[in-house]
Design a protein around this motif. Structure first.
Motif, short mmCIF file in Angstrom:
data_model
loop_
_atom_site.label_atom_id
_atom_site.label_comp_id
_atom_site.label_asym_id
_atom_site.label_seq_id
_atom_site.Cartn_x
_atom_site.Cartn_y
_atom_site.Cartn_z
N ALA A 1 6.33 1.80 1.39
CA ALA A 1 6.99 1.54 0.11
C ALA A 1 7.07 0.03 -0.09
CB ALA A 1 8.38 2.16 0.09
N PHE A 2 6.33 -0.47 -1.08
CA PHE A 2 6.35 -1.90 -1.39
C PHE A 2 7.51 -2.20 -2.32
CE2 PHE A 2 2.08 -1.64 0.20
CZ PHE A 2 1.89 -2.88 0.81
N ALA A 3 8.15 -3.35 -2.13
CA ALA A 3 9.21 -3.78 -3.03
C ALA A 3 8.64 -3.97 -4.43
CB ALA A 3 9.85 -5.07 -2.52
N ASP A 4 7.46 -4.58 -4.54
CA ASP A 4 6.75 -4.77 -5.80
C ASP A 4 5.26 -4.62 -5.52
OD1 ASP A 4 8.85 -5.48 -7.68
OD2 ASP A 4 9.04 -7.34 -6.54
N THR A 5 4.57 -3.91 -6.39
CA THR A 5 3.12 -3.81 -6.27
C THR A 5 2.42 -4.69 -7.32
OG1 THR A 5 3.08 -1.85 -7.67
CG2 THR A 5 3.14 -1.50 -5.27
N LEU A 6 3.21 -5.32 -8.19
CA LEU A 6 2.68 -6.22 -9.21
C LEU A 6 3.47 -7.51 -9.18
CD1 LEU A 6 1.01 -6.95 -11.79
CD2 LEU A 6 2.83 -5.84 -13.10
N VAL A 7 2.75 -8.62 -9.02
CA VAL A 7 3.38 -9.94 -9.07
C VAL A 7 2.67 -10.73 -10.17
CG1 VAL A 7 3.74 -12.12 -7.86
CG2 VAL A 7 4.05 -9.96 -6.65
N GLU A 8 3.48 -11.21 -11.13
CA GLU A 8 2.95 -12.03 -12.22
C GLU A 8 3.26 -13.48 -11.90
OE1 GLU A 8 4.76 -10.42 -15.72
OE2 GLU A 8 3.55 -8.60 -15.62
N LEU A 9 2.21 -14.25 -11.71
CA LEU A 9 2.38 -15.66 -11.36
C LEU A 9 2.68 -16.53 -12.59
CD1 LEU A 9 -0.55 -16.05 -8.82
CD2 LEU A 9 1.89 -15.83 -8.31
N GLY B 1 8.67 6.41 6.15
CA GLY B 1 8.32 7.69 6.76
C GLY B 1 8.97 7.87 8.11
N ASN B 2 8.49 8.88 8.84
CA ASN B 2 9.07 9.22 10.14
C ASN B 2 8.07 9.11 11.27
OD1 ASN B 2 11.67 9.83 9.13
ND2 ASN B 2 10.85 11.74 8.32
N ALA B 3 7.03 8.32 11.08
CA ALA B 3 6.03 8.07 12.12
C ALA B 3 5.60 6.62 11.99
CB ALA B 3 4.84 9.01 11.96
N ALA B 4 4.95 6.12 13.03
CA ALA B 4 4.50 4.72 13.02
C ALA B 4 3.46 4.51 11.92
CB ALA B 4 3.91 4.35 14.37
N LEU B 5 3.64 3.42 11.18
CA LEU B 5 2.74 3.05 10.09
C LEU B 5 1.75 2.02 10.62
CD1 LEU B 5 2.05 3.02 6.99
CD2 LEU B 5 3.65 1.10 6.84
N ILE B 6 0.46 2.26 10.36
CA ILE B 6 -0.58 1.34 10.82
C ILE B 6 -1.37 0.87 9.61
CG2 ILE B 6 -2.64 1.10 12.23
CD1 ILE B 6 -1.46 3.36 14.00
#
Length: 160
Positions: A56-64, A83-88
């Motif tokens: 889960a990203f805090a933001d997936t769009l950044v406007e410069l 989630g409930n498992a290691a993220l790779i």
């Protein structure tokens, strides 16, 4: 009529013996798709929700906004493993050579853990509206998340 050569017969016999003995027709040691952690692949094994990582990203769009041509802008996309498992994160790539993503976690992110994907946008020669994409490939579902950064690059001759 040609005579059958004993050396040819011996060669064919040896090939058949070694060929059939080299194959393991048994089920022991067979390869399965159980090691694949992306359930949407060829795996027929069912996974329960408690075994799946999620990003889960805090933001997936950044406007410069407005950026001067020739400058570099650094952007950090923060995320959490919800989630409930290691993220790779297996790969992070960009849509253009002017955007570089070198800094991202190479080790597994445990459930509840956080991480960052650092991206650098080089505005040199990019006058005008820019939309750059960063593709993050993980073992979560869906396996690819697209991050976007936008900028309006102005140069010495650009009029507002």
């Amino acid at each position: 009529m040609k005579r059958w050569q004993p050396s040819l017969t011996l060669f064919v016999f040896a090939a058949l013996v070694f060929g059939t003995n080299g194959c393991d027709w048994g089920e022991s040691g067979s390869v399965s798709t159980d090691l694949i952690h992306i359930p949407a692949t060829a795996s027929s094994a069912t996974q329960t929700p408690e075994e799946v990582p999620a990003i889960a990203f805090a933001d997936t769009l950044v406007e410069l906004g407005i950026v001067s041509e020739g400058t570099q802008a650094d952007v950090v996309f923060s995320f959490q493993n919800t989630g409930n498992a290691a993220l790779i994160l297996s790969d992070v790539s960009t849509s253009c050579g002017c955007t570089l993503a070198e800094q991202w976690p190479r080790e597994p992110i445990h459930p509840g853990g956080n991480g960052e994907v650092a991206v650098r946008f080089d505005s040199r020669g990019r006058v005008g509206a820019n939309r750059k994409e960063v593709f993050v490939v993980t073992n979560a579902v869906p396996s690819t998340t697209t991050l976007v950064l936008t900028a309006k690059v102005i140069g010495p001759t650009t009029k507002e």
